[in-house]
Design a protein around this motif. Sequence first.
Motif, PDB file in Angstrom:
ATOM      1  N   GLU A  92     -48.458  52.133 -71.237  1.00 51.82           N
ATOM      2  CA  GLU A  92     -46.931  51.258 -70.629  1.00 51.82           C
ATOM      3  C   GLU A  92     -47.170  50.269 -71.621  1.00 51.82           C
ATOM      4  O   GLU A  92     -45.415  49.264 -72.026  1.00 51.82           O
ATOM      5  CB  GLU A  92     -47.869  51.100 -69.279  1.00 51.82           C
ATOM      6  CG  GLU A  92     -46.556  49.787 -69.192  1.00 51.82           C
ATOM      7  CD  GLU A  92     -44.962  51.204 -68.547  1.00 51.82           C
ATOM      8  OE1 GLU A  92     -43.863  50.170 -68.455  1.00 51.82           O
ATOM      9  OE2 GLU A  92     -44.684  52.399 -68.821  1.00 51.82           O
ATOM     10  N   GLU A  93     -48.319  49.821 -72.350  1.00 52.25           N
ATOM     11  CA  GLU A  93     -48.515  48.491 -72.975  1.00 52.25           C
ATOM     12  C   GLU A  93     -47.652  48.362 -74.063  1.00 52.25           C
ATOM     13  O   GLU A  93     -47.129  47.919 -74.650  1.00 52.25           O
ATOM     14  CB  GLU A  93     -49.486  47.522 -72.881  1.00 52.25           C
ATOM     15  CG  GLU A  93     -50.079  47.030 -71.053  1.00 52.25           C
ATOM     16  CD  GLU A  93     -50.992  46.591 -71.862  1.00 52.25           C
ATOM     17  OE1 GLU A  93     -52.067  47.282 -72.449  1.00 52.25           O
ATOM     18  OE2 GLU A  93     -51.780  45.964 -70.710  1.00 52.25           O
ATOM     19  N   LYS A  94     -48.188  49.751 -74.674  1.00 56.74           N
ATOM     20  CA  LYS A  94     -47.566  50.401 -75.797  1.00 56.74           C
ATOM     21  C   LYS A  94     -46.567  50.781 -75.820  1.00 56.74           C
ATOM     22  O   LYS A  94     -45.765  49.921 -76.854  1.00 56.74           O
ATOM     23  CB  LYS A  94     -48.170  50.969 -76.232  1.00 56.74           C
ATOM     24  CG  LYS A  94     -47.830  51.651 -78.041  1.00 56.74           C
ATOM     25  CD  LYS A  94     -48.800  52.898 -78.206  1.00 56.74           C
ATOM     26  CE  LYS A  94     -48.922  53.687 -79.537  1.00 56.74           C
ATOM     27  NZ  LYS A  94     -47.230  53.871 -79.657  1.00 56.74           N
ATOM     28  N   GLY A 151     -52.963  61.142 -75.106  1.00 53.98           N
ATOM     29  CA  GLY A 151     -51.918  62.200 -74.649  1.00 53.98           C
ATOM     30  C   GLY A 151     -51.139  62.535 -74.597  1.00 53.98           C
ATOM     31  O   GLY A 151     -50.452  63.122 -74.133  1.00 53.98           O
ATOM     32  N   TYR A 152     -51.639  64.274 -75.440  1.00 52.57           N
ATOM     33  CA  TYR A 152     -50.576  65.174 -76.164  1.00 52.57           C
ATOM     34  C   TYR A 152     -50.727  66.238 -74.570  1.00 52.57           C
ATOM     35  O   TYR A 152     -51.932  65.985 -74.934  1.00 52.57           O
ATOM     36  CB  TYR A 152     -51.761  65.383 -77.027  1.00 52.57           C
ATOM     37  CG  TYR A 152     -50.553  66.811 -77.401  1.00 52.57           C
ATOM     38  CD1 TYR A 152     -49.966  66.678 -78.587  1.00 52.57           C
ATOM     39  CD2 TYR A 152     -51.833  68.194 -77.736  1.00 52.57           C
ATOM     40  CE1 TYR A 152     -48.741  67.763 -79.183  1.00 52.57           C
ATOM     41  CE2 TYR A 152     -50.982  68.926 -78.226  1.00 52.57           C
ATOM     42  CZ  TYR A 152     -49.797  69.144 -78.977  1.00 52.57           C
ATOM     43  OH  TYR A 152     -49.498  70.166 -79.825  1.00 52.57           O
ATOM     44  N   ASP A 153     -49.756  66.307 -74.846  1.00 47.78           N
ATOM     45  CA  ASP A 153     -49.257  67.924 -73.611  1.00 47.78           C
ATOM     46  C   ASP A 153     -50.503  67.497 -73.235  1.00 47.78           C
ATOM     47  O   ASP A 153     -50.950  68.694 -72.247  1.00 47.78           O
ATOM     48  CB  ASP A 153     -49.133  69.235 -74.624  1.00 47.78           C
ATOM     49  CG  ASP A 153     -48.937  69.672 -74.108  1.00 47.78           C
ATOM     50  OD1 ASP A 153     -48.570  70.319 -73.032  1.00 47.78           O
ATOM     51  OD2 ASP A 153     -49.820  71.207 -74.866  1.00 47.78           O
ATOM     52  N   GLU A 207     -56.440  52.749 -66.806  1.00 46.20           N
ATOM     53  CA  GLU A 207     -56.985  52.198 -67.781  1.00 46.20           C
ATOM     54  C   GLU A 207     -55.757  52.573 -69.066  1.00 46.20           C
ATOM     55  O   GLU A 207     -55.225  51.817 -69.757  1.00 46.20           O
ATOM     56  CB  GLU A 207     -58.345  52.236 -68.137  1.00 46.20           C
ATOM     57  CG  GLU A 207     -58.282  50.981 -69.417  1.00 46.20           C
ATOM     58  CD  GLU A 207     -57.870  49.283 -69.050  1.00 46.20           C
ATOM     59  OE1 GLU A 207     -57.870  48.629 -70.327  1.00 46.20           O
ATOM     60  OE2 GLU A 207     -57.805  48.977 -67.763  1.00 46.20           O
ATOM     61  N   PHE A 208     -55.486  53.723 -69.178  1.00 48.78           N
ATOM     62  CA  PHE A 208     -55.037  54.583 -70.334  1.00 48.78           C
ATOM     63  C   PHE A 208     -54.317  54.129 -70.254  1.00 48.78           C
ATOM     64  O   PHE A 208     -52.604  54.189 -70.707  1.00 48.78           O
ATOM     65  CB  PHE A 208     -55.508  56.011 -69.971  1.00 48.78           C
ATOM     66  CG  PHE A 208     -54.949  56.737 -70.753  1.00 48.78           C
ATOM     67  CD1 PHE A 208     -55.129  57.416 -72.275  1.00 48.78           C
ATOM     68  CD2 PHE A 208     -53.611  57.783 -70.380  1.00 48.78           C
ATOM     69  CE1 PHE A 208     -54.353  57.644 -73.404  1.00 48.78           C
ATOM     70  CE2 PHE A 208     -52.835  58.350 -71.591  1.00 48.78           C
ATOM     71  CZ  PHE A 208     -53.241  58.519 -72.526  1.00 48.78           C
ATOM     72  N   ILE A 209     -53.202  54.801 -68.616  1.00 52.84           N
ATOM     73  CA  ILE A 209     -52.079  55.006 -68.134  1.00 52.84           C
ATOM     74  C   ILE A 209     -51.384  53.370 -68.601  1.00 52.84           C
ATOM     75  O   ILE A 209     -50.291  52.872 -68.598  1.00 52.84           O
ATOM     76  CB  ILE A 209     -52.222  54.869 -66.851  1.00 52.84           C
ATOM     77  CG1 ILE A 209     -52.017  56.506 -66.632  1.00 52.84           C
ATOM     78  CG2 ILE A 209     -50.299  54.707 -66.712  1.00 52.84           C
ATOM     79  CD1 ILE A 209     -51.105  58.145 -67.250  1.00 52.84           C
TER      80      ILE A 209
END
Length: 360
Positions: free
Chosen positions: A305-307, A352-354, A299-301
């Motif tokens: 991708e949508e963003k 999503g950081y590092d 869901e995060f991915i």
Amino acid sequence: MAVSLRDSAALSICSYLLLVSSAQAQMYGAELTNSEWKLSSNPFACSLTHRIPTFGKAIFSRKAGGAETFYLESDGHVVFPGTVAGSETLPPQWRNDLVPVPLGAMKVVAGNQPITLNPTQIVALVTQLSSGMNVMYSSQPLVTASSSSSIMRVVVNAKNFAVGYKSYQQCIADIIPYSFAQVARTTINYAEKPDGLTTAQKAELAKVARYIKADPNVVGIFVDGHSDKSGTPESSEALSKQAAEWVSAYLIEQGVADAKITTRWHGDSFVIADNKTAAGRAQNRRVTVRLEDEAAHKEFIKKEEEKRKADEKANAEKAVAESKKAEAGSATSAASSKTKMSPEEISRMVEGYDLKNPKQ
């Protein structure tokens, strides 16, 4: 021969199983010698199932973070007709001094779960079954002596219910009382000069640890420390590091596998509130604990991708607009200003950081 409901109290359930003849109602129920209530359980759900031959099952169920449910489930061989059902007690064969007592009506829906009870109806059902009284659900909502073949009656047998329900209640007492969604995001706020985790913070983290240990689908835990902007960048980073490490250490102490935990700290890079107020600084001093399972990761991915696509589209449209503006010879220049991000956008950035190179 048609059998009235009053007379049926003197018959065994065996005598009215299935479709006896075209002149009688369709009746389904377990025989006294074959009436079972079976418990199924895991750390996140309990169910108590009563098999009803030819029709299907009667099921009590409760899942982590949810309320108790009861429903009739058809195997698909027969269809419960109509849109409204009636329920009533059905005295056992040895209590021919009793007559059926109406328990009320409920909605019938299409599909393999035609009848689902509300909390009040569940209490009434449990009360009757616990007292040894069978309960019958009929596609004819009003109690009459009719036994038309168009009427379906499904009997829930009280025999062996009390023992099974006791085990079911114990299962519910042991169940983890929260779902993945309820513990997947946890925020711990700390004081300006913390000296460790408080009792309340430990209690909150203990819930998270309990869930992680019970759910093998949790593949990762991200612990992110943040501070306010009241000190130097160096002191802010040190403070966020210390707070994050306290949280990770406590999770490990509670039995969470060290290998699943990624500990990160960001100093004052991701403030979410006004740093000029005490309340805002208190919100900024935080450690977030994020659980990730395969579904959450996908869901995060998907959202990222949508963003990304939305940003690309917006940038392309902006480039076209600026190009047209330049071609028109516009001499007007607008001062650019940095758009303030919302707390949700900041949280997404942090998540999503590092990821591949965490600070440890």
